[in-house]
Structure formats: C-alpha cells, structure tokens
Design a protein around this motif. Structure first.
Motif, PDB file in Angstrom:
ATOM      1  N   ILE A  50     -24.089 -23.782   6.989  1.00  0.00           N
ATOM      2  CA  ILE A  50     -23.539 -22.782   7.908  1.00  0.00           C
ATOM      3  C   ILE A  50     -22.586 -21.839   7.176  1.00  0.00           C
ATOM      4  CG2 ILE A  50     -21.995 -22.485   9.891  1.00  0.00           C
ATOM      5  CD1 ILE A  50     -23.339 -25.027  11.058  1.00  0.00           C
ATOM      6  N   VAL A  51     -21.735 -22.401   6.329  1.00  0.00           N
ATOM      7  CA  VAL A  51     -20.804 -21.571   5.559  1.00  0.00           C
ATOM      8  C   VAL A  51     -21.572 -20.645   4.613  1.00  0.00           C
ATOM      9  CG1 VAL A  51     -19.013 -21.649   3.770  1.00  0.00           C
ATOM     10  CG2 VAL A  51     -18.850 -23.130   5.758  1.00  0.00           C
ATOM     11  N   ALA A  52     -22.621 -21.168   3.969  1.00  0.00           N
ATOM     12  CA  ALA A  52     -23.402 -20.346   3.045  1.00  0.00           C
ATOM     13  C   ALA A  52     -24.091 -19.198   3.772  1.00  0.00           C
ATOM     14  CB  ALA A  52     -24.437 -21.207   2.327  1.00  0.00           C
ATOM     15  N   VAL A  53     -24.658 -19.458   4.931  1.00  0.00           N
ATOM     16  CA  VAL A  53     -25.311 -18.400   5.708  1.00  0.00           C
ATOM     17  C   VAL A  53     -24.282 -17.385   6.181  1.00  0.00           C
ATOM     18  CG1 VAL A  53     -26.566 -17.929   7.845  1.00  0.00           C
ATOM     19  CG2 VAL A  53     -27.277 -19.812   6.390  1.00  0.00           C
ATOM     20  N   LEU A  54     -23.118 -17.848   6.619  1.00  0.00           N
ATOM     21  CA  LEU A  54     -22.068 -16.947   7.069  1.00  0.00           C
ATOM     22  C   LEU A  54     -21.581 -16.051   5.934  1.00  0.00           C
ATOM     23  CD1 LEU A  54     -20.163 -16.100   9.370  1.00  0.00           C
ATOM     24  CD2 LEU A  54     -18.604 -17.876   8.584  1.00  0.00           C
ATOM     25  N   VAL A  55     -21.352 -16.636   4.768  1.00  0.00           N
ATOM     26  CA  VAL A  55     -20.899 -15.849   3.617  1.00  0.00           C
ATOM     27  C   VAL A  55     -21.962 -14.829   3.223  1.00  0.00           C
ATOM     28  CG1 VAL A  55     -20.373 -15.981   1.142  1.00  0.00           C
ATOM     29  CG2 VAL A  55     -19.285 -17.553   2.738  1.00  0.00           C
ATOM     30  N   ASN A  56     -23.228 -15.234   3.217  1.00  0.00           N
ATOM     31  CA  ASN A  56     -24.306 -14.322   2.871  1.00  0.00           C
ATOM     32  C   ASN A  56     -24.395 -13.180   3.880  1.00  0.00           C
ATOM     33  OD1 ASN A  56     -26.641 -13.444   1.389  1.00  0.00           O
ATOM     34  ND2 ASN A  56     -27.876 -14.233   3.071  1.00  0.00           N
ATOM     35  N   SER A  57     -24.277 -13.490   5.157  1.00  0.00           N
ATOM     36  CA  SER A  57     -24.347 -12.457   6.190  1.00  0.00           C
ATOM     37  C   SER A  57     -23.188 -11.481   6.080  1.00  0.00           C
ATOM     38  CB  SER A  57     -24.348 -13.096   7.578  1.00  0.00           C
ATOM     39  OG  SER A  57     -25.479 -13.899   7.745  1.00  0.00           O
ATOM     40  N   LEU A  58     -21.988 -12.001   5.857  1.00  0.00           N
ATOM     41  CA  LEU A  58     -20.827 -11.122   5.719  1.00  0.00           C
ATOM     42  C   LEU A  58     -20.920 -10.252   4.468  1.00  0.00           C
ATOM     43  CD1 LEU A  58     -17.966 -13.516   6.847  1.00  0.00           C
ATOM     44  CD2 LEU A  58     -18.987 -11.614   8.127  1.00  0.00           C
ATOM     45  N   THR A  59     -21.454 -10.810   3.394  1.00  0.00           N
ATOM     46  CA  THR A  59     -21.638 -10.041   2.167  1.00  0.00           C
ATOM     47  C   THR A  59     -22.637  -8.914   2.376  1.00  0.00           C
ATOM     48  OG1 THR A  59     -21.171 -12.015   0.858  1.00  0.00           O
ATOM     49  CG2 THR A  59     -22.255 -10.198  -0.274  1.00  0.00           C
ATOM     50  N   GLU A  60     -23.745  -9.208   3.041  1.00  0.00           N
ATOM     51  CA  GLU A  60     -24.747  -8.175   3.333  1.00  0.00           C
ATOM     52  C   GLU A  60     -24.162  -7.100   4.236  1.00  0.00           C
ATOM     53  OE1 GLU A  60     -27.912  -7.708   2.291  1.00  0.00           O
ATOM     54  OE2 GLU A  60     -27.646  -9.373   0.888  1.00  0.00           O
ATOM     55  N   LEU A  61     -23.423  -7.486   5.259  1.00  0.00           N
ATOM     56  CA  LEU A  61     -22.811  -6.534   6.177  1.00  0.00           C
ATOM     57  C   LEU A  61     -21.831  -5.651   5.437  1.00  0.00           C
ATOM     58  CD1 LEU A  61     -22.476  -5.583   9.123  1.00  0.00           C
ATOM     59  CD2 LEU A  61     -20.667  -7.290   9.342  1.00  0.00           C
ATOM     60  N   TYR A  62     -21.005  -6.233   4.578  1.00  0.00           N
ATOM     61  CA  TYR A  62     -20.029  -5.451   3.816  1.00  0.00           C
ATOM     62  C   TYR A  62     -20.708  -4.468   2.877  1.00  0.00           C
ATOM     63  CZ  TYR A  62     -16.282  -4.308   0.596  1.00  0.00           C
ATOM     64  OH  TYR A  62     -15.386  -3.638  -0.188  1.00  0.00           O
ATOM     65  N   SER A  63     -21.776  -4.921   2.212  1.00  0.00           N
ATOM     66  CA  SER A  63     -22.451  -4.017   1.267  1.00  0.00           C
ATOM     67  C   SER A  63     -23.172  -2.891   1.995  1.00  0.00           C
ATOM     68  CB  SER A  63     -23.432  -4.810   0.397  1.00  0.00           C
ATOM     69  OG  SER A  63     -24.483  -5.319   1.167  1.00  0.00           O
ATOM     70  N   ARG A  64     -23.712  -3.156   3.186  1.00  0.00           N
ATOM     71  CA  ARG A  64     -24.356  -2.081   3.966  1.00  0.00           C
ATOM     72  C   ARG A  64     -23.338  -1.054   4.448  1.00  0.00           C
ATOM     73  NH1 ARG A  64     -28.510  -5.536   7.721  1.00  0.00           N
ATOM     74  NH2 ARG A  64     -29.865  -6.219   6.022  1.00  0.00           N
ATOM     75  N   ARG A  65     -22.192  -1.518   4.866  1.00  0.00           N
ATOM     76  CA  ARG A  65     -21.159  -0.584   5.327  1.00  0.00           C
ATOM     77  C   ARG A  65     -20.602   0.239   4.178  1.00  0.00           C
ATOM     78  NH1 ARG A  65     -17.381  -3.426   9.909  1.00  0.00           N
ATOM     79  NH2 ARG A  65     -19.027  -3.617  11.466  1.00  0.00           N
ATOM     80  N   ARG A  66     -20.527  -0.368   3.019  1.00  0.00           N
ATOM     81  CA  ARG A  66     -19.994   0.343   1.854  1.00  0.00           C
ATOM     82  C   ARG A  66     -20.951   1.433   1.392  1.00  0.00           C
ATOM     83  NH1 ARG A  66     -18.553  -2.752  -3.524  1.00  0.00           N
ATOM     84  NH2 ARG A  66     -18.548  -0.856  -4.697  1.00  0.00           N
ATOM     85  N   ILE A  67     -22.259   1.174   1.499  1.00  0.00           N
ATOM     86  CA  ILE A  67     -23.258   2.149   1.083  1.00  0.00           C
ATOM     87  C   ILE A  67     -23.296   3.319   2.068  1.00  0.00           C
ATOM     88  CG2 ILE A  67     -25.727   2.536   0.821  1.00  0.00           C
ATOM     89  CD1 ILE A  67     -25.906  -0.309  -0.310  1.00  0.00           C
ATOM     90  N   ALA A  68     -23.183   3.021   3.363  1.00  0.00           N
ATOM     91  CA  ALA A  68     -23.287   4.057   4.405  1.00  0.00           C
ATOM     92  C   ALA A  68     -22.012   4.822   4.520  1.00  0.00           C
ATOM     93  CB  ALA A  68     -23.554   3.437   5.760  1.00  0.00           C
TER      94      ALA A  68
END
Length: 68
Positions: A50-68
């Motif tokens: 659960i922690v690994a999926v949460l960290v991966n999801s937050l990382t993806e969300l952060y990188s998408r927001r940073r690109i946009a």
C-alpha cells in the motif's frame, strides 16, 4: 510496484523486480527471526505494498503537475 516495475508497462526492469521480491522475502525472514507471530507477515507485506503504491501515485501526480 515494489521493485519499480509498473503493472501497466513502461519503465522498470528485471533488477528492480528481483530487489522487490528480495524485500518481500526479507520481511518474512525478519518476522520469523524475531519470533513474531506469522500472522504479521501478510499484514506487513500488505502495508508495504500500500505504501509503495501510494508513493508511486504521488510521484506520478507530482511529475504530471510539474510538467503542466
């Protein structure tokens, strides 16, 4: 997710997958070595996933927001 290989394809590799499997095995070994009830092995594995999926999801969300 644990080893860095996504379930949906893309990045990741064999080394990360092997490392993830090693970590999951290590959890079971440590629980056994510390003489903790075997009930806790799947609980700790689940928490780690659960922690690994949460960290991966937050990382993806952060990188998408940073690109946009």
């Amino acid at each position: 997710m644990i080893g860095g290989t996504s379930l949906f394809g893309g990045r990741g590799g064999v080394g990360g997958t092997i490392a993830g499997a090693f970590i999951l095995t290590l959890i079971a070994s440590v629980i056994f070595a510390l003489n903790i009830s075997s009930f806790w092995t799947p609980v700790m594995t689940g928490v780690l996933l659960i922690v690994a999926v949460l960290v991966n999801s937050l990382t993806e969300l952060y990188s998408r927001r940073r690109i946009a």
